[in-house]
Write a protein that holds these residues in place. Sequence first.
Motif, PDB file in Angstrom:
ATOM      1  N   SER A 273      59.727  68.117  58.761  1.00  0.00           N
ATOM      2  CA  SER A 273      59.574  69.525  58.415  1.00  0.00           C
ATOM      3  C   SER A 273      60.829  69.965  57.667  1.00  0.00           C
ATOM      4  CB  SER A 273      59.396  70.413  59.652  1.00  0.00           C
ATOM      5  OG  SER A 273      58.255  70.038  60.400  1.00  0.00           O
ATOM      6  N   ILE A 274      60.667  70.940  56.760  1.00  0.00           N
ATOM      7  CA  ILE A 274      61.795  71.480  56.001  1.00  0.00           C
ATOM      8  C   ILE A 274      61.768  73.001  56.111  1.00  0.00           C
ATOM      9  CG2 ILE A 274      62.831  71.725  53.710  1.00  0.00           C
ATOM     10  CD1 ILE A 274      61.746  68.959  53.025  1.00  0.00           C
ATOM     11  N   VAL A 275      62.919  73.578  56.412  1.00  0.00           N
ATOM     12  CA  VAL A 275      63.082  75.023  56.511  1.00  0.00           C
ATOM     13  C   VAL A 275      63.993  75.462  55.374  1.00  0.00           C
ATOM     14  CG1 VAL A 275      63.887  76.927  57.960  1.00  0.00           C
ATOM     15  CG2 VAL A 275      62.821  74.910  59.014  1.00  0.00           C
ATOM     16  N   LEU A 276      63.556  76.482  54.633  1.00  0.00           N
ATOM     17  CA  LEU A 276      64.312  76.947  53.465  1.00  0.00           C
ATOM     18  C   LEU A 276      64.524  78.450  53.584  1.00  0.00           C
ATOM     19  CD1 LEU A 276      65.440  75.675  50.820  1.00  0.00           C
ATOM     20  CD2 LEU A 276      63.392  76.517  49.667  1.00  0.00           C
ATOM     21  N   SER A 277      65.781  78.871  53.613  1.00  0.00           N
ATOM     22  CA  SER A 277      66.091  80.289  53.771  1.00  0.00           C
ATOM     23  C   SER A 277      66.768  80.835  52.521  1.00  0.00           C
ATOM     24  CB  SER A 277      66.994  80.496  54.997  1.00  0.00           C
ATOM     25  OG  SER A 277      68.187  79.750  54.876  1.00  0.00           O
ATOM     26  N   GLU A 278      66.904  82.165  52.487  1.00  0.00           N
ATOM     27  CA  GLU A 278      67.578  82.883  51.397  1.00  0.00           C
ATOM     28  C   GLU A 278      66.935  82.586  50.047  1.00  0.00           C
ATOM     29  OE1 GLU A 278      71.846  82.569  51.545  1.00  0.00           O
ATOM     30  OE2 GLU A 278      71.859  82.611  53.740  1.00  0.00           O
ATOM     31  N   VAL A 279      65.594  82.564  50.042  1.00  0.00           N
ATOM     32  CA  VAL A 279      64.864  82.376  48.782  1.00  0.00           C
ATOM     33  C   VAL A 279      64.842  83.722  48.056  1.00  0.00           C
ATOM     34  CG1 VAL A 279      62.692  81.703  47.705  1.00  0.00           C
ATOM     35  CG2 VAL A 279      63.428  80.608  49.843  1.00  0.00           C
ATOM     36  N   PRO A 280      65.403  83.800  46.843  1.00  0.00           N
ATOM     37  CA  PRO A 280      65.443  85.083  46.141  1.00  0.00           C
ATOM     38  C   PRO A 280      64.124  85.373  45.435  1.00  0.00           C
ATOM     39  CG  PRO A 280      66.449  83.400  44.789  1.00  0.00           C
ATOM     40  CD  PRO A 280      66.056  82.721  46.083  1.00  0.00           C
ATOM     41  N   LYS A 281      63.997  86.592  44.916  1.00  0.00           N
ATOM     42  CA  LYS A 281      62.903  86.862  43.995  1.00  0.00           C
ATOM     43  C   LYS A 281      63.163  86.034  42.745  1.00  0.00           C
ATOM     44  CE  LYS A 281      60.382  90.505  41.585  1.00  0.00           C
ATOM     45  NZ  LYS A 281      60.226  91.962  41.340  1.00  0.00           N
ATOM     46  N   LEU A 282      62.199  85.222  42.352  1.00  0.00           N
ATOM     47  CA  LEU A 282      62.428  84.207  41.327  1.00  0.00           C
ATOM     48  C   LEU A 282      62.144  84.693  39.917  1.00  0.00           C
ATOM     49  CD1 LEU A 282      60.974  81.148  43.262  1.00  0.00           C
ATOM     50  CD2 LEU A 282      63.353  81.874  43.066  1.00  0.00           C
ATOM     51  N   SER A 283      61.475  85.817  39.761  1.00  0.00           N
ATOM     52  CA  SER A 283      61.246  86.379  38.436  1.00  0.00           C
ATOM     53  C   SER A 283      62.534  87.006  37.907  1.00  0.00           C
ATOM     54  CB  SER A 283      60.156  87.443  38.465  1.00  0.00           C
ATOM     55  OG  SER A 283      58.916  86.875  38.801  1.00  0.00           O
ATOM     56  N   ALA A 284      62.739  86.901  36.604  1.00  0.00           N
ATOM     57  CA  ALA A 284      63.891  87.529  35.957  1.00  0.00           C
ATOM     58  C   ALA A 284      63.585  87.643  34.477  1.00  0.00           C
ATOM     59  CB  ALA A 284      65.167  86.722  36.188  1.00  0.00           C
ATOM     60  N   PRO A 310      61.678  77.451  24.555  1.00  0.00           N
ATOM     61  CA  PRO A 310      60.968  78.504  25.308  1.00  0.00           C
ATOM     62  C   PRO A 310      61.958  79.503  25.886  1.00  0.00           C
ATOM     63  CG  PRO A 310      60.181  76.321  25.918  1.00  0.00           C
ATOM     64  CD  PRO A 310      61.378  76.106  25.063  1.00  0.00           C
ATOM     65  N   GLU A 311      61.518  80.732  26.011  1.00  0.00           N
ATOM     66  CA  GLU A 311      62.352  81.774  26.597  1.00  0.00           C
ATOM     67  C   GLU A 311      62.356  81.614  28.120  1.00  0.00           C
ATOM     68  OE1 GLU A 311      61.020  85.566  25.268  1.00  0.00           O
ATOM     69  OE2 GLU A 311      61.767  85.275  23.228  1.00  0.00           O
ATOM     70  N   LEU A 312      63.479  81.192  28.636  1.00  0.00           N
ATOM     71  CA  LEU A 312      63.619  80.950  30.068  1.00  0.00           C
ATOM     72  C   LEU A 312      64.474  82.038  30.703  1.00  0.00           C
ATOM     73  CD1 LEU A 312      64.332  77.107  29.996  1.00  0.00           C
ATOM     74  CD2 LEU A 312      62.129  78.252  30.272  1.00  0.00           C
ATOM     75  N   SER A 313      64.316  82.214  32.000  1.00  0.00           N
ATOM     76  CA  SER A 313      65.151  83.166  32.726  1.00  0.00           C
ATOM     77  C   SER A 313      66.278  82.420  33.424  1.00  0.00           C
ATOM     78  CB  SER A 313      64.314  83.915  33.764  1.00  0.00           C
ATOM     79  OG  SER A 313      64.137  83.119  34.929  1.00  0.00           O
ATOM     80  N   VAL A 314      67.186  83.174  34.009  1.00  0.00           N
ATOM     81  CA  VAL A 314      68.322  82.561  34.695  1.00  0.00           C
ATOM     82  C   VAL A 314      67.883  81.751  35.900  1.00  0.00           C
ATOM     83  CG1 VAL A 314      69.981  84.294  33.938  1.00  0.00           C
ATOM     84  CG2 VAL A 314      68.672  84.679  36.034  1.00  0.00           C
ATOM     85  N   HIS A 315      66.685  82.011  36.421  1.00  0.00           N
ATOM     86  CA  HIS A 315      66.218  81.305  37.618  1.00  0.00           C
ATOM     87  C   HIS A 315      65.357  80.084  37.305  1.00  0.00           C
ATOM     88  CE1 HIS A 315      67.822  84.278  40.282  1.00  0.00           C
ATOM     89  NE2 HIS A 315      66.979  85.231  39.927  1.00  0.00           N
ATOM     90  N   ASP A 316      64.922  79.913  36.043  1.00  0.00           N
ATOM     91  CA  ASP A 316      63.847  78.955  35.792  1.00  0.00           C
ATOM     92  C   ASP A 316      64.221  77.503  36.075  1.00  0.00           C
ATOM     93  OD1 ASP A 316      61.886  80.751  35.319  1.00  0.00           O
ATOM     94  OD2 ASP A 316      61.905  80.604  33.144  1.00  0.00           O
ATOM     95  N   ASP A 317      65.490  77.130  35.903  1.00  0.00           N
ATOM     96  CA  ASP A 317      65.876  75.770  36.276  1.00  0.00           C
ATOM     97  C   ASP A 317      65.668  75.544  37.768  1.00  0.00           C
ATOM     98  OD1 ASP A 317      66.508  74.837  33.777  1.00  0.00           O
ATOM     99  OD2 ASP A 317      68.666  75.221  33.953  1.00  0.00           O
ATOM    100  N   SER A 318      66.072  76.522  38.571  1.00  0.00           N
ATOM    101  CA  SER A 318      65.888  76.377  40.019  1.00  0.00           C
ATOM    102  C   SER A 318      64.408  76.465  40.383  1.00  0.00           C
ATOM    103  CB  SER A 318      66.700  77.428  40.777  1.00  0.00           C
ATOM    104  OG  SER A 318      66.137  78.718  40.653  1.00  0.00           O
ATOM    105  N   VAL A 319      63.637  77.260  39.630  1.00  0.00           N
ATOM    106  CA  VAL A 319      62.202  77.376  39.913  1.00  0.00           C
ATOM    107  C   VAL A 319      61.514  76.039  39.664  1.00  0.00           C
ATOM    108  CG1 VAL A 319      60.046  78.507  39.233  1.00  0.00           C
ATOM    109  CG2 VAL A 319      62.130  79.851  39.477  1.00  0.00           C
ATOM    110  N   ARG A 320      61.920  75.315  38.634  1.00  0.00           N
ATOM    111  CA  ARG A 320      61.350  73.973  38.398  1.00  0.00           C
ATOM    112  C   ARG A 320      61.569  73.080  39.614  1.00  0.00           C
ATOM    113  NH1 ARG A 320      60.043  73.269  32.953  1.00  0.00           N
ATOM    114  NH2 ARG A 320      61.235  74.557  31.489  1.00  0.00           N
ATOM    115  N   ARG A 321      62.774  73.147  40.174  1.00  0.00           N
ATOM    116  CA  ARG A 321      63.057  72.323  41.359  1.00  0.00           C
ATOM    117  C   ARG A 321      62.249  72.805  42.555  1.00  0.00           C
ATOM    118  NH1 ARG A 321      68.408  73.318  39.350  1.00  0.00           N
ATOM    119  NH2 ARG A 321      69.055  71.580  38.027  1.00  0.00           N
ATOM    120  N   PHE A 322      62.118  74.110  42.676  1.00  0.00           N
ATOM    121  CA  PHE A 322      61.320  74.656  43.780  1.00  0.00           C
ATOM    122  C   PHE A 322      59.868  74.190  43.662  1.00  0.00           C
ATOM    123  CE2 PHE A 322      58.752  78.192  45.586  1.00  0.00           C
ATOM    124  CZ  PHE A 322      59.176  78.099  46.897  1.00  0.00           C
ATOM    125  N   ILE A 323      59.316  74.207  42.455  1.00  0.00           N
ATOM    126  CA  ILE A 323      57.952  73.719  42.242  1.00  0.00           C
ATOM    127  C   ILE A 323      57.855  72.252  42.647  1.00  0.00           C
ATOM    128  CG2 ILE A 323      56.271  73.132  40.447  1.00  0.00           C
ATOM    129  CD1 ILE A 323      57.112  75.702  38.985  1.00  0.00           C
TER     130      ILE A 323
END
Length: 375
Positions: A273-284, A310-323
């Motif tokens: 099992s994996i627990v992940l905390s402090e997930v921010p709002k990922l849209s920017a 492509p027009e990326l946001s400051v979060h999109d690199d981390s969002v790729r990893r989250f996906i």
Amino acid sequence: MDVASPLAAYRQAIEQQGFQSDQAQWQAARLLEDCQQALHRADSAELVPAGVYLWGPVGRGKTWLMDQFHRSLRVPARRQHFHHFMSWVHRRLFQLTGTPDPLRALASELSEEVRVLCFDELFVNDIGDAMIVGPLLRAMFEAGVVLVATSNQPPQQLYADGFNRERFQPAIAAIEQHMQVLGIDGGQDHRLHPGVVRQRYWVAHPTQPSGLHEVFEQLAAGLPVSCGQIMLGRLAINVVQHSEQVLWCRYAELCEQPLSALDFIGLCDRFASIVLSEVPKLSAQQRAAKIARGTEDGVERVAAGDRELPELSVHDDSVRRFIALVDECYDRRVPLYLEAQVPLEQLYTQGYLAFPFRRTLSRLHEMQLQRFTEA
């Protein structure tokens, strides 16, 4: 004991497991049944049946149907998430450095091991993969490997906005020549069907302590707990807590560090099992970027020219990893427990990654049901 054929498994799921009948799924089950029967015929070693390419929106049962097909096979077969397969391909190509026509050598190696490859989530967004997939697929088909795949996109839309996209056209042509392509969209996301709720997503309250402490204690089940770092390859990862079975990390540690899909494979190998905390709002807000002339794609030089990325946001690199993390947990049936700043539906509402995030959202919804760990 014989495993039910794809069509029989689907009929049984409707009659005994509460599945809702779906005409598009019936058609897919019949195509997979025909492919299975062709592979099992006495003369199948000399004949290469057409593969099957199932595409459609998230939650339409594509993966479930493909898995029934894979379980029913009596010929050598391999079932992999497409990202896993491409990671293996890159490792083998490195090992085959100096071999004439390494992609053909790789296809020959595969054909000696398996007759059927089953790919889940065929999706290409990297130019290095795009340059490899076309020649490799052609070589695999010529070597007699049968391919069955799921995707959220029809073949003609794969790598649709990718740079040097014309060089991916041979992959599309090979898919359409050697596979039966079927769109599955019965109009409903089957992952959202009611079930026994098992909450694994919480919204953090600014004035209340995190509820993940209690969640972690329940998952750890009295086993020894450590707050020290863990190693992923050569990278040290700070953790909130971990036991032999459970990992608790902050979002920044897993998704804002230079981790890869292989690292998430390693996590799911190690923890139940994996627990992940402090997930921010990922849209920017998205922002434009450019790439300089003379890009290297790892296969041969590409005359990139000056082009817009492509027009990326400051979060999109981390969002790729989250996906990638959610994909791996879902594929391996490793429950992911999340605490975020916003409700699930507000996690990523706009941006360049909106299309792949639909799959992530659907999978996170299914993780909120008891049946996720019973599947």
